[in-house]
Design an enzyme around this catalytic site. Sequence first.
Site, PDB file in Angstrom:
ATOM      1  N   ASN A  37     -23.452 -49.271  33.613  1.00 52.44           N
ATOM      2  CA  ASN A  37     -24.398 -48.169  33.764  1.00 52.44           C
ATOM      3  C   ASN A  37     -25.847 -48.650  33.707  1.00 52.44           C
ATOM      4  OD1 ASN A  37     -25.554 -45.651  33.837  1.00 52.44           O
ATOM      5  ND2 ASN A  37     -24.469 -44.842  32.072  1.00 52.44           N
ATOM      6  N   HIS A 122     -15.903 -34.352  23.640  1.00 60.29           N
ATOM      7  CA  HIS A 122     -17.309 -34.419  23.254  1.00 60.29           C
ATOM      8  C   HIS A 122     -17.859 -33.005  23.157  1.00 60.29           C
ATOM      9  CE1 HIS A 122     -18.338 -38.794  24.526  1.00 60.29           C
ATOM     10  NE2 HIS A 122     -17.091 -38.704  24.125  1.00 60.29           N
ATOM     11  N   ARG A 147     -15.742 -35.303  19.089  1.00 62.57           N
ATOM     12  CA  ARG A 147     -16.978 -35.948  18.657  1.00 62.57           C
ATOM     13  C   ARG A 147     -18.060 -34.891  18.676  1.00 62.57           C
ATOM     14  NH1 ARG A 147     -20.850 -40.029  21.988  1.00 62.57           N
ATOM     15  NH2 ARG A 147     -21.669 -37.996  22.595  1.00 62.57           N
ATOM     16  N   TYR A 159     -30.033 -38.208  22.259  1.00 65.53           N
ATOM     17  CA  TYR A 159     -28.753 -38.721  22.721  1.00 65.53           C
ATOM     18  C   TYR A 159     -27.598 -37.791  22.346  1.00 65.53           C
ATOM     19  CZ  TYR A 159     -24.351 -41.086  22.759  1.00 65.53           C
ATOM     20  OH  TYR A 159     -23.028 -41.367  22.973  1.00 65.53           O
ATOM     21  N   ASP A 216     -21.319 -40.075  16.458  1.00 64.33           N
ATOM     22  CA  ASP A 216     -21.915 -41.305  16.979  1.00 64.33           C
ATOM     23  C   ASP A 216     -23.369 -41.418  16.516  1.00 64.33           C
ATOM     24  OD1 ASP A 216     -22.677 -43.522  18.404  1.00 64.33           O
ATOM     25  OD2 ASP A 216     -22.263 -42.675  20.389  1.00 64.33           O
ATOM     26  N   HIS A 218     -25.149 -44.031  17.292  1.00 59.48           N
ATOM     27  CA  HIS A 218     -25.753 -44.672  18.468  1.00 59.48           C
ATOM     28  C   HIS A 218     -26.810 -45.711  18.106  1.00 59.48           C
ATOM     29  CE1 HIS A 218     -26.381 -44.500  22.970  1.00 59.48           C
ATOM     30  NE2 HIS A 218     -25.069 -44.393  22.808  1.00 59.48           N
ATOM     31  N   GLU A 242     -19.471 -43.749  14.208  1.00 59.42           N
ATOM     32  CA  GLU A 242     -19.569 -44.765  15.260  1.00 59.42           C
ATOM     33  C   GLU A 242     -20.977 -45.340  15.357  1.00 59.42           C
ATOM     34  OE1 GLU A 242     -19.314 -44.893  20.163  1.00 59.42           O
ATOM     35  OE2 GLU A 242     -18.562 -43.147  19.069  1.00 59.42           O
ATOM     36  N   GLU A 268     -19.022 -50.539  21.543  1.00 62.80           N
ATOM     37  CA  GLU A 268     -19.091 -50.178  22.953  1.00 62.80           C
ATOM     38  C   GLU A 268     -20.080 -51.038  23.734  1.00 62.80           C
ATOM     39  OE1 GLU A 268     -22.021 -46.453  23.670  1.00 62.80           O
ATOM     40  OE2 GLU A 268     -20.250 -45.977  22.499  1.00 62.80           O
ATOM     41  N   ARG A 289     -14.288 -50.450  19.539  1.00 57.25           N
ATOM     42  CA  ARG A 289     -14.788 -49.455  20.488  1.00 57.25           C
ATOM     43  C   ARG A 289     -15.092 -50.005  21.886  1.00 57.25           C
ATOM     44  NH1 ARG A 289     -15.038 -45.320  22.110  1.00 57.25           N
ATOM     45  NH2 ARG A 289     -17.212 -44.697  22.134  1.00 57.25           N
ATOM     46  N   HIS A 318     -13.659 -47.253  24.483  1.00 61.34           N
ATOM     47  CA  HIS A 318     -14.787 -46.532  25.082  1.00 61.34           C
ATOM     48  C   HIS A 318     -14.347 -45.901  26.403  1.00 61.34           C
ATOM     49  CE1 HIS A 318     -18.980 -45.653  25.580  1.00 61.34           C
ATOM     50  NE2 HIS A 318     -19.213 -46.534  26.536  1.00 61.34           N
ATOM     51  N   ASP A 322     -19.182 -43.006  32.756  1.00 56.81           N
ATOM     52  CA  ASP A 322     -19.657 -44.152  33.523  1.00 56.81           C
ATOM     53  C   ASP A 322     -18.625 -45.276  33.537  1.00 56.81           C
ATOM     54  OD1 ASP A 322     -20.005 -44.761  30.868  1.00 56.81           O
ATOM     55  OD2 ASP A 322     -21.954 -45.687  31.093  1.00 56.81           O
ATOM     56  N   GLU A 345     -11.348 -42.192  23.694  1.00 55.94           N
ATOM     57  CA  GLU A 345     -12.434 -41.328  24.142  1.00 55.94           C
ATOM     58  C   GLU A 345     -12.099 -40.790  25.531  1.00 55.94           C
ATOM     59  OE1 GLU A 345     -17.295 -41.444  24.613  1.00 55.94           O
ATOM     60  OE2 GLU A 345     -16.188 -43.331  24.548  1.00 55.94           O
ATOM     61  N   TRP A 408     -31.880 -46.650  21.270  1.00 58.09           N
ATOM     62  CA  TRP A 408     -31.495 -45.346  21.796  1.00 58.09           C
ATOM     63  C   TRP A 408     -30.032 -45.048  21.444  1.00 58.09           C
ATOM     64  CZ3 TRP A 408     -27.928 -44.179  25.903  1.00 58.09           C
ATOM     65  CH2 TRP A 408     -27.911 -42.838  26.289  1.00 58.09           C
TER      66      TRP A 408
END
Length: 408
Positions: A37, A122, A147, A159, A216, A218, A242, A268, A289, A318, A322, A345, A408
């Site tokens: 991605n 999600h 999630r 995010y 998550d 992130h 996560e 991930e 992940r 994961h 994407d 996921e 991010w």
Amino acid sequence: MTIELVDVNITSPGRNFVTLKITTADGIVGLGDATLNGRELAVASYLSDHVASMLIGRDEDRIEDTWQYLYRGPYWRRGPVTMAAIAAVDMALWDIKAKKAGMPLYQLLGGASREGVRVYAHASGTDYAALKNAITGYEELGYTAVRVQTGVPGLGQIYGVSSTGPGVRYDYEPAKRSGDRPSEETWDTRNYLHHMPGIFSQIREDFGTDLRILHDGHHRMSPIEAARFAKDIEPYDLFWLEDCTPGEDQTALRLVRQHSTTPLAIGEVFNSVYDYQTLITERLIDYVRSAVTHTGGITAMKKLLDFAAIYGIKSGIHGPTDISPVGMAAALHLDLAIHNFGIQEYMPHNEQTLEVFQTSFTFDRGFLHPGDKPGLGVDLDEDAAAGHDYTKAYLPVNRLLDGTVHDW
């Protein structure tokens, strides 16, 4: 039996996908997912300009030898571009081998270890009311795990939170088609740390203890912030937390582990077993992940998960949108076969994507099955793919309130 043709297909039915197509001398076709991605063309070039010519004439049955040839041969090892390219080749060769055997891939990986693969959805909302509505919608569809991500007071778009409103479909699309530069978002960890425990408390009050809750972080917390957060949310019995802190420093997870029993998932953004070595041998995580697409394919992921199994660590592959349906199918075949499966996921692809990639996997009340079609069970409609031109898209950049670039 040799490889005769190697083609790279780039299409964008709502998201950009890179697919490797390998054709043998007797016409058997194998597909592999090479999508990275925001850096899709880098992998496409790696495959078309450097790998394709090396594959012509090779024996398609020698999957392990080909993997080692592509990993060790170029000297420059690892990294997301290289490993996504190797993954695509590996998936395509396994697809071919299973088709030649007349079996779904999971049968060649040892057969099914379970009847279906538990998946998590999600759910998000800009506030708790929207989040609650989204969770309710997923429960009605039969999901037993979600999630959850929600807005944080004082911040705008962040995010994992859909800005299109609540509902049973998760419409958050982080890769913005905004031209030559990524969009930017603003983050404040202090607000987040104060806000989220209350959200989990409300979820438990409204949905009880049967629902599996995942969240998550992130990569946005420092190790000490992550340790505090993991401890604060212990009463709400999360299935996992996560990416609580950036994964590059594997030893940072020691601090989190010392202070909390909240299960941890990470990986991930990893692309090699070596990214996990300390995390697994010291039992600093509970779930792996990585995506099959970004971690060297089926061959590498099977070895990684077998390694994790020795230490009682489970899979949590994961699976965002994407990852193409080809990559998702590869994950599902592994999920069904391995002993130490944890959860998968699952973000359903849009209708345009499923017109380009025709799949055989099925969803039923919170579980997926890869299907029993020989191979991976995914076909690429190249005519449909040609109707969706590549469009540059980037994931956002994150900044703190003072303008500092942040994870991010």
